[in-house]
Design an enzyme around this catalytic site. Structure first.
Site, PDB file in Angstrom:
ATOM      1  CB  SER A 102      -0.945  -0.004   1.210  1.00 21.07           C
ATOM      2  OG  SER A 102      -0.220  -0.199   2.408  1.00 21.07           O
ATOM      3  CG  ASP A 216       5.788 -10.483   4.458  1.00 18.75           C
ATOM      4  OD1 ASP A 216       5.251 -11.546   4.118  1.00 18.75           O
ATOM      5  OD2 ASP A 216       6.071  -9.577   3.647  1.00 18.75           O
ATOM      6  CG  HIS A 348      -0.786   3.794   4.696  1.00 19.37           C
ATOM      7  ND1 HIS A 348      -1.790   3.419   5.563  1.00 19.37           N
ATOM      8  CD2 HIS A 348      -0.575   2.738   3.878  1.00 19.37           C
ATOM      9  CE1 HIS A 348      -2.165   2.181   5.284  1.00 19.37           C
ATOM     10  NE2 HIS A 348      -1.438   1.742   4.270  1.00 19.37           N
TER      11      HIS A 348
END
Length: 490
Positions: A102, A216, A348
């Site tokens: 993203s 991850d 983000h």
């Protein structure tokens, strides 16, 4: 017969300074005065003095800006099209592409509210966005390379999902992606490059950036560094086998535990949803995530430094390590941490964050292996290629670097787990002093931003939206029921 003034409709024409400030039950519709038949404004009200306009800070506040005056000498392309990935000038690059999650998809880069984080602002994505230009204030790797070659192709533009080819182009990143998704993204990228009529797949030189791994880590599982590197290896092996003339940037994963510096209810909600195990409030063993991140870094180093991707002259992979020790700096007054790199979800990157990453990636590309900076600092600037070395640095052309004997059959995956622990024991002490310094600053820990969106972001945003809409509905209904009966006189 009513006069025209008696028939006037819903007009209040009161001078500025004499306007009524409340409605009263005996109010009635007034008519414009006979001696002034215009609507009153600040400029036409008799006796009203218009104050000098004082500029105010826009809301939301503007993030810090970077210097956009490009002072580097514009090196021309090579006299003939290079045949070696180790002799590439910036102007030799004609295609740019990127894979990832993203962050590369641009989630949050155009956001001023948490709901807007879902907008995929691919045009300003750090490694592949191509909106506007460097001179117009959009700093991306694409726009730096455009200073050398204005005809570069493949960059993403505007906002939209990866499935909108006119927007995403060669930005195949998908929100929520993990290392296991890199093979599918590589296959997608190869298909797009082969089918795009504007690209000479066999002869155009390509810069491809892969950035993956935070999701991850934030899966909060026992997904080891060896497993992570094996997934990345599979994707890089596919590129190596099928993509000619490519310079691949492999960016290291961010320090996800850096989110501990970002506090507040909204931050905590998103951190709990996206990366619970990296947050001190939710996981007493959160420091282990720093060790896991460190192991991811070393695993990719071992993979690439094996020489596995230097068996062809026209292909190479270079680790760009600037994320390894990028930490959120203190704010200007020293009372907290500078959150300007982050979107409203505290997770983000903001557009400013993307620009910082683009600058750092470019700087890494023109720094020799072994001398690349491993962290971004607020006083960093866009550097220029060295006057005595005009190529992007690789493992084979960096002076003083001892490249390993290339071997496509390097038994990386089988031996990696043991080697990583051995490598970690040797290198972990080098970072310990820095970790201790950070602990003294905030009594917690360090590292940087993160990603992850996909279904979790959608669910969180939708739940918040539904909650707000429900509360607003109840308020509206309560007001409606308590309002007096409508006996309009109008």
């Amino acid at each position: 017969m009513f006069s025209s003034y008696q028939m006037c409709l819903y007009t209040k024409n009161e001078p500025v300074g004499a306007k009524r400030t409340a409605w009263l039950p005996d109010d009635k519709l007034e008519c414009p005065p006979e001696d002034f038949d215009y609507f009153y404004t600040y400029l036409n009200t008799p006796g009203h003095v218009v104050p000098t306009r004082v500029p105010t800070s826009p809301q939301p506040s503007v993030a810090p800006t970077l210097p956009y005056n490009f002072t580097c000498e514009i090196l021309p392309p090579s006299n003939t099209v290079p045949t070696s990935a180790h002799q590439l000038r910036p102007a030799d690059i004609t295609v740019i592409a990127a894979l990832g999650d993203s962050i590369t998809a641009g989630f949050g880069a155009a956001a001023y509210t948490p709901a807007q984080v879902l907008i995929q602002a691919r045009g300003v994505s750090w490694s592949v966005g191509g909106d506007e230009s460097y001179e117009e204030g959009v700093l991306t790797l694409t726009n730096v390379l455009r200073m050398y070659n204005p005809d570069i192709k493949g960059f993403s533009v505007d906002t939209g999902p990866h499935t909108n080819y006119n927007i995403s182009r060669l930005n195949v990143a998908v929100g929520g992606a993990r290392a296991m998704d890199m093979v599918a993204q590589t296959e997608d990228l190869i298909e797009r490059m082969q089918n795009w009529t504007n690209i000479d797949f066999d002869n155009d030189w390509k810069v491809i950036t892969m950035f993956i791994g935070a999701n991850d880590i934030c899966a909060c599982s026992n997904y080891t560094a060896a497993e992570y590197a094996a997934e990345v290896q599979e994707a890089l092996d596919l590129m190596h086998a099928q993509i000619p003339r490519a310079f691949v940037n492999l960016a290291q994963v961010v320090q996800v535990t850096e989110i501990n510096k970002l506090d507040g209810l909204m931050c905590d909600v998103f951190h709990y949803a996206f990366c619970e195990c990296a947050k001190q409030e939710f996981n007493e063993n959160w420091r282990e995530i720093s060790t896991q991140t460190f192991n991811y870094h070393r695993a990719l180093e071992q993979l690439v430094e094996s020489g596995r991707y230097d068996t062809r002259e026209d292909f190479t992979v270079v680790i760009q390590p600037f994320f390894e020790k990028t930490y959120i700096p203190p704010n200007e007054n020293g009372t907290g941490w500078d959150d300007s790199m982050f979107a409203p979800d505290c997770f983000h990157f903001s557009e400013y964050g993307h620009q910082v990453c683009a600058m750092s990636l470019w700087n890494n590309m023109i720094e020799p292996v072994g001398l690349k900076r491993t962290g971004w600092h607020p006083d960093d600037i866009v550097e220029c290629p060295s006057a005595d070395f005009e190529y992007f640095y690789t493992y084979l052309n960096s002076p003083g670097y001892q490249a390993k004997q290339p071997s496509v059959n390097d038994p990386f995956v089988e031996d990696h787990h043991e080697d990583t622990h051995r490598h970690n024991d040797q290198d972990h002490h080098e970072d310990k002093d820095h970790h201790d310094d950070q602990d003294q600053q905030d009594n917690r820990e360090y590292p940087v931003c993160n990603e992850h969106t996909g279904a979790l972001v959608t669910v969180i945003v939708l739940l918040v939206a539904i909650l707000v809409a429900t509360i607003s509905g109840f308020i509206w209904l309560a007001k409606k029921r308590s309002a007096p009966p409508a006996n309009s006189k109008f």
